[in-house]
Design a protein around this motif. Sequence first.
Motif, PDB file in Angstrom:
ATOM      1  N   VAL A  81       0.875  -1.171   0.000  1.00 61.47           N
ATOM      2  CA  VAL A  81       0.000   0.000   0.000  1.00 61.47           C
ATOM      3  C   VAL A  81       0.913   1.221   0.000  1.00 61.47           C
ATOM      4  CG1 VAL A  81      -1.776   1.296   1.220  1.00 61.47           C
ATOM      5  CG2 VAL A  81      -1.803  -1.200   1.266  1.00 61.47           C
ATOM      6  N   CYS A  82       0.829   2.041  -1.034  1.00 51.22           N
ATOM      7  CA  CYS A  82       1.677   3.226  -1.154  1.00 51.22           C
ATOM      8  C   CYS A  82       0.869   4.461  -0.785  1.00 51.22           C
ATOM      9  CB  CYS A  82       2.231   3.340  -2.569  1.00 51.22           C
ATOM     10  SG  CYS A  82       3.449   2.067  -2.966  1.00 51.22           S
ATOM     11  N   MET A  83       1.304   5.127   0.284  1.00 50.52           N
ATOM     12  CA  MET A  83       0.584   6.285   0.800  1.00 50.52           C
ATOM     13  C   MET A  83       1.513   7.499   0.829  1.00 50.52           C
ATOM     14  SD  MET A  83      -1.105   6.896   4.594  1.00 50.52           S
ATOM     15  CE  MET A  83      -2.430   5.717   4.341  1.00 50.52           C
TER      16      MET A  83
ATOM     17  N   ILE B 185       2.858  -1.274   4.223  1.00 46.63           N
ATOM     18  CA  ILE B 185       2.413   0.080   3.890  1.00 46.63           C
ATOM     19  C   ILE B 185       3.668   0.930   3.735  1.00 46.63           C
ATOM     20  CG2 ILE B 185       1.131   2.122   4.600  1.00 46.63           C
ATOM     21  CD1 ILE B 185      -0.719   0.392   6.204  1.00 46.63           C
ATOM     22  N   ILE B 186       3.875   1.449   2.535  1.00 47.43           N
ATOM     23  CA  ILE B 186       4.996   2.336   2.268  1.00 47.43           C
ATOM     24  C   ILE B 186       4.488   3.770   2.367  1.00 47.43           C
ATOM     25  CG2 ILE B 186       6.721   3.077   0.590  1.00 47.43           C
ATOM     26  CD1 ILE B 186       7.233   0.277   1.650  1.00 47.43           C
ATOM     27  N   VAL B 187       4.944   4.499   3.361  1.00 51.17           N
ATOM     28  CA  VAL B 187       4.558   5.892   3.548  1.00 51.17           C
ATOM     29  C   VAL B 187       5.700   6.778   3.061  1.00 51.17           C
ATOM     30  CG1 VAL B 187       3.973   7.693   5.192  1.00 51.17           C
ATOM     31  CG2 VAL B 187       3.075   5.380   5.517  1.00 51.17           C
ATOM     32  N   SER B 188       5.391   7.682   2.158  1.00 52.12           N
ATOM     33  CA  SER B 188       6.335   8.720   1.762  1.00 52.12           C
ATOM     34  C   SER B 188       5.835  10.037   2.329  1.00 52.12           C
ATOM     35  CB  SER B 188       6.447   8.811   0.239  1.00 52.12           C
ATOM     36  OG  SER B 188       7.307   9.879  -0.135  1.00 52.12           O
ATOM     37  N   ASP B 189       6.645  10.648   3.168  1.00 54.06           N
ATOM     38  CA  ASP B 189       6.232  11.911   3.797  1.00 54.06           C
ATOM     39  C   ASP B 189       6.948  13.082   3.146  1.00 54.06           C
ATOM     40  OD1 ASP B 189       4.702  13.161   6.157  1.00 54.06           O
ATOM     41  OD2 ASP B 189       6.710  14.054   6.282  1.00 54.06           O
ATOM     42  N   ASP B 190       6.179  14.132   2.886  1.00 54.65           N
ATOM     43  CA  ASP B 190       6.680  15.277   2.113  1.00 54.65           C
ATOM     44  C   ASP B 190       7.051  16.455   2.999  1.00 54.65           C
ATOM     45  OD1 ASP B 190       7.442  16.199  -0.373  1.00 54.65           O
ATOM     46  OD2 ASP B 190       5.464  16.925  -0.939  1.00 54.65           O
ATOM     47  N   GLY B 191       7.577  16.164   4.207  1.00 52.06           N
ATOM     48  CA  GLY B 191       8.022  17.229   5.096  1.00 52.06           C
ATOM     49  C   GLY B 191       6.950  17.720   6.052  1.00 52.06           C
ATOM     50  N   SER B 192       6.147  16.809   6.577  1.00 49.05           N
ATOM     51  CA  SER B 192       5.088  17.191   7.516  1.00 49.05           C
ATOM     52  C   SER B 192       5.668  17.896   8.739  1.00 49.05           C
ATOM     53  CB  SER B 192       4.306  15.953   7.968  1.00 49.05           C
ATOM     54  OG  SER B 192       3.608  15.373   6.900  1.00 49.05           O
ATOM     55  N   VAL B 193       4.954  18.918   9.203  1.00 53.18           N
ATOM     56  CA  VAL B 193       5.382  19.651  10.405  1.00 53.18           C
ATOM     57  C   VAL B 193       4.358  19.511  11.529  1.00 53.18           C
ATOM     58  CG1 VAL B 193       6.809  21.287   9.134  1.00 53.18           C
ATOM     59  CG2 VAL B 193       4.377  21.797   9.497  1.00 53.18           C
TER      60      VAL B 193
ATOM     61  N   PRO C 254       2.129  15.958  -4.599  1.00 54.58           N
ATOM     62  CA  PRO C 254       1.611  14.588  -4.682  1.00 54.58           C
ATOM     63  C   PRO C 254       2.318  13.705  -5.698  1.00 54.58           C
ATOM     64  CG  PRO C 254      -0.201  16.166  -4.599  1.00 54.58           C
ATOM     65  CD  PRO C 254       1.053  16.963  -4.755  1.00 54.58           C
ATOM     66  N   VAL C 255       2.674  14.239  -6.872  1.00 57.26           N
ATOM     67  CA  VAL C 255       3.285  13.400  -7.914  1.00 57.26           C
ATOM     68  C   VAL C 255       4.631  12.872  -7.443  1.00 57.26           C
ATOM     69  CG1 VAL C 255       4.154  13.323 -10.273  1.00 57.26           C
ATOM     70  CG2 VAL C 255       2.061  14.592  -9.778  1.00 57.26           C
ATOM     71  N   GLY C 256       5.503  13.747  -7.000  1.00 56.72           N
ATOM     72  CA  GLY C 256       6.810  13.316  -6.527  1.00 56.72           C
ATOM     73  C   GLY C 256       6.737  12.481  -5.275  1.00 56.72           C
ATOM     74  N   ASN C 257       5.793  12.801  -4.396  1.00 52.20           N
ATOM     75  CA  ASN C 257       5.656  12.063  -3.142  1.00 52.20           C
ATOM     76  C   ASN C 257       5.193  10.628  -3.390  1.00 52.20           C
ATOM     77  OD1 ASN C 257       5.998  12.059  -0.360  1.00 52.20           O
ATOM     78  ND2 ASN C 257       3.953  12.867   0.069  1.00 52.20           N
TER      79      ASN C 257
ATOM     80  N   HIS D  99      -0.259  11.825 -11.066  1.00 50.50           N
ATOM     81  CA  HIS D  99       0.286  10.487 -11.276  1.00 50.50           C
ATOM     82  C   HIS D  99      -0.786   9.461 -11.616  1.00 50.50           C
ATOM     83  CE1 HIS D  99      -1.051  10.862  -7.156  1.00 50.50           C
ATOM     84  NE2 HIS D  99      -1.198   9.553  -7.128  1.00 50.50           N
ATOM     85  N   ASP D 100      -1.962   9.559 -10.979  1.00 42.70           N
ATOM     86  CA  ASP D 100      -2.998   8.539 -11.165  1.00 42.70           C
ATOM     87  C   ASP D 100      -3.562   8.570 -12.580  1.00 42.70           C
ATOM     88  OD1 ASP D 100      -4.145  11.030 -10.597  1.00 42.70           O
ATOM     89  OD2 ASP D 100      -5.201  10.321  -8.804  1.00 42.70           O
ATOM     90  N   TRP D 101      -3.770   9.762 -13.110  1.00 45.60           N
ATOM     91  CA  TRP D 101      -4.248   9.919 -14.484  1.00 45.60           C
ATOM     92  C   TRP D 101      -3.239   9.294 -15.452  1.00 45.60           C
ATOM     93  CZ3 TRP D 101      -5.415  15.448 -16.807  1.00 45.60           C
ATOM     94  CH2 TRP D 101      -6.327  15.336 -17.859  1.00 45.60           C
ATOM     95  N   TRP D 102      -1.968   9.586 -15.221  1.00 43.90           N
ATOM     96  CA  TRP D 102      -0.870   9.046 -16.033  1.00 43.90           C
ATOM     97  C   TRP D 102      -0.863   7.512 -16.010  1.00 43.90           C
ATOM     98  CZ3 TRP D 102       2.877   9.791 -19.492  1.00 43.90           C
ATOM     99  CH2 TRP D 102       4.037   8.997 -19.451  1.00 43.90           C
TER     100      TRP D 102
END
Length: 234
Positions: A6-8, A34-42, A68-71, A173-176
């Motif tokens: 699961v990629c989140m 579950i693979i979580v990619s975090d984009d710098g949450s504060v 979202p795309v890069g994350n 990314h999802d459309w792609w």
Amino acid sequence: MIRISVCMATYNGELFLKNQLSSILCQLGGNDEIIVSDDGSVDDTISIINSFSDSRIKVFFNKNRHGPVGNFENALEHSSGEYIFLADQDDIWLSEKVDTIYELLLDYDLVLTDCEVTDHLYNTLTPSFFTYRRSHNGFWANIYRNSYMGCCMAFRRDVLRYALPFPKRIHMHDWWIGLLVEAKGRVVFYNKPLIKYVRHGSNASPTGGIGFGFKEQLANRFWLLLNLAQRLLV
């Protein structure tokens, strides 16, 4: 071998993340992740994830382009499962989601399911996104009116061979991914909602809300088609 990844993608998701992770974890087996990619949450996003103390959750910090795309690309790059499920940080998975999609992925390369659109309190706003969007499969139909929402998508690992890396100038990314599989693989639209798709006013995507202007829509499709042509002709 990891069966399901699961990629989140997360970013300041403290308000809804605990409920979403709980709804996912109870459907996964011991060999899933579950693979979580975090984009710098504060905010408390990372603390909430750590509070589960579940070895199936693996957190990676996004060093790709932000957004979202890069994350999501970062999450996908770290996944190892045979089947890939995309997940937003703020939805709720219904109890039969994983089992239903897993069975469909035995015959299809990508599954897109319907969803129930709700507000931040999980009150139903639209019982069927497919009905609201008039969704159906088809490459050109989804160029004209996209129905590929990542939170409702899952696909076989083989898809990553031609979907990654994401082009620099694609809108989402999802459309792609959806259009690539329309062109190269087998897609099924499953007409039963399998998630509560939560709209709370701070979502990363405007899907189901206020859309983009006409010029921006044209630009999005121009770059999408150009990148699709380049990737498909390789």
